[in-house]
Design an enzyme around this catalytic site. Structure first.
Site, short mmCIF file in Angstrom:
data_model
loop_
_atom_site.label_atom_id
_atom_site.label_comp_id
_atom_site.label_asym_id
_atom_site.label_seq_id
_atom_site.Cartn_x
_atom_site.Cartn_y
_atom_site.Cartn_z
N CYS A 119 -13.62 12.23 -22.77
CA CYS A 119 -13.83 13.32 -23.73
C CYS A 119 -12.57 14.15 -23.98
O CYS A 119 -12.52 14.91 -24.94
CB CYS A 119 -14.96 14.23 -23.28
N HIS A 260 -14.37 20.95 -26.92
CA HIS A 260 -15.09 19.67 -26.94
C HIS A 260 -16.59 19.97 -26.88
O HIS A 260 -17.04 20.78 -26.06
CB HIS A 260 -14.65 18.83 -25.74
N ASN A 290 -22.57 14.83 -28.53
CA ASN A 290 -21.26 14.63 -27.92
C ASN A 290 -20.70 13.28 -28.38
O ASN A 290 -21.18 12.23 -27.97
CB ASN A 290 -21.43 14.67 -26.39
#
Ligand code: UT7
Length: 333
Positions: A119, A260, A290
């Site tokens: 990520c 994020h 996500n």
């Protein structure tokens, strides 16, 4: 020696690409033992996008974003001299997805490679790309952040399948034309011991794919959510505080925080730790979930019209590895 002016790298364009198919919380209710209420309250997610279709992979997301970016910025594909793709779901183990994207968009003069920092991939790749621009060797660099998470998600595991989605975006990075704008600073960190809590068990050199690994469902994301949650809050908060401090900024003075998109509760905690009010925090997790390397470029693209030249922006991310970091930039257009 001639007095050489320092080159700074600046983002000069951004474009995202998202698959059309919407996987709603309601549909997930029919797939696993979950509820719209649980997903909303524990993660903030309402829906996510899924890339459907035989033979479609992360390079299709990346190429879609890059094509739009080239068009939008009036750049010919031949002008690109480097393309870096951040992803943890490459089309294949090799060659790099960056090479496949370059081929699909006609970036015949670009060299390229992938960066896998889960990520945190986009900020790792953006930092790396900035070095090529700052050194004066490369003038038009594209950084892609894209993931087809649905290719490694177990849709019988309610702990992970509600969180992730597919999508991505790309930015153009060039030498900054105006002093004081562009990428100013970055803090990148990692701790490999975090792999215990977030990893994919099989398909690598330790455990190559076999009939047994497939039967044991070991080619999917494994996540122990709670320790990951805690480490995400702690490390993103610390990176944001330190980058603010060493650039003489405060949470109150900052224009935008772009975190994020991992979990709404994580984003709230990081913003409140740094004293950054809610209106300044870019949040679109409700629509896309996500998307791993994709979240930050998708946020930049959705908010692009609201940015003004000179805005103080901090990007921050946390992910598998563990990897994390923060980047400070002054919006250049
Ligand atoms: O992107 C980079 C890295 N990833 C992250 O940053 C993710 C970090 N972690 C998280 O966001 C959260 O830990 C999750 C969203 C993954 C899980 O939320 P949580 O509040 O930490 O839940 P939990 O794992 O502690 O589970 C609480 C309960 C459990 O039931 P019991 O044992 O208390 O009966 C789970 O089985 O919630 C249950 N549960 C669910 N229930 C309904 C877990 N997933 C679901 C679900 N629907 N989808």
């Amino acid at each position: 020696m001639k007095n050489m002016q320092k080159i700074t790298a600046a983002i000069t364009g951004v474009q995202a690409w998202l698959p059309e198919y919407i996987l709603s919380n309601k549909e997930l209710e029919t797939m696993v033992d979950t509820s719209d209420e649980w997903i909303r309250s524990r993660t903030g997610i309402l829906e996510r996008r899924i890339l459907k279709g035989e033979g479609k992979g992360t390079s299709d997301i990346g190429a879609g974003a890059v094509k739009g970016l080239l068009e939008k910025t009036g750049t010919a594909p031949e002008e690109i001299d480097l393309l870096i793709c951040a992803t943890c779901t490459p089309d294949m183990q090799f060659p790099a997805t960056a090479n496949i994207i370059s081929d699909k968009v006609g970036a015949v003069n670009a060299f390229g490679y992938d960066i896998n920092a889960a990520c945190s991939g986009f900020i790792y790749a953006l930092t790396t790309a900035a070095k090529f621009v700052e050194s004066g060797t490369h003038k038009k660099v594209i950084v892609v952040g894209a993931d087809k998470m649905s290719s490694i998600i177990d849709y019988t595991d309610r702990r992970t399948c509600v969180i992730f989605g597919d999508g991505g975006g790309a930015v153009l990075l060039e030498p900054c034309q105006e002093e004081g704008l562009g990428i100013q600073d970055a803090i990148l960190e990692s701790d490999g011991s975090g792999r215990a809590y977030l990893h994919q068990k099989a398909g690598g050199s330790v455990k190559p794919a076999s009939a047994e690994t497939v039967a044991a469902r070991e080619h999917y994301v494994f996540q122990d959510g709670r320790p990951v949650f805690k480490a995400a809050v702690k490390n993103m908060s610390s990176a944001v505080s330190r980058i603010l401090k060493r650039n003489d900024l405060t949470g109150e003075a900052l224009t935008w925080l772009i975190p994020h998109q991992a979990n709404l509760r994580i984003l709230d905690a990081v913003a409140s730790h740094a004293n950054i009010s809610k209106e300044k925090v870019v949040i679109n997790i409700q629509k896309y979930g996500n998307t791993t390397s994709g979240t930050i470029p998708i946020c930049l693209w959705e908010w692009e019209d609201r940015f003004n030249k000179g805005d103080d922006i901090i990007l921050t991310a946390f992910g598998g590895g563990f990897t994390w970091g923060a980047m400070y930039l002054k919006w250049a257009y």
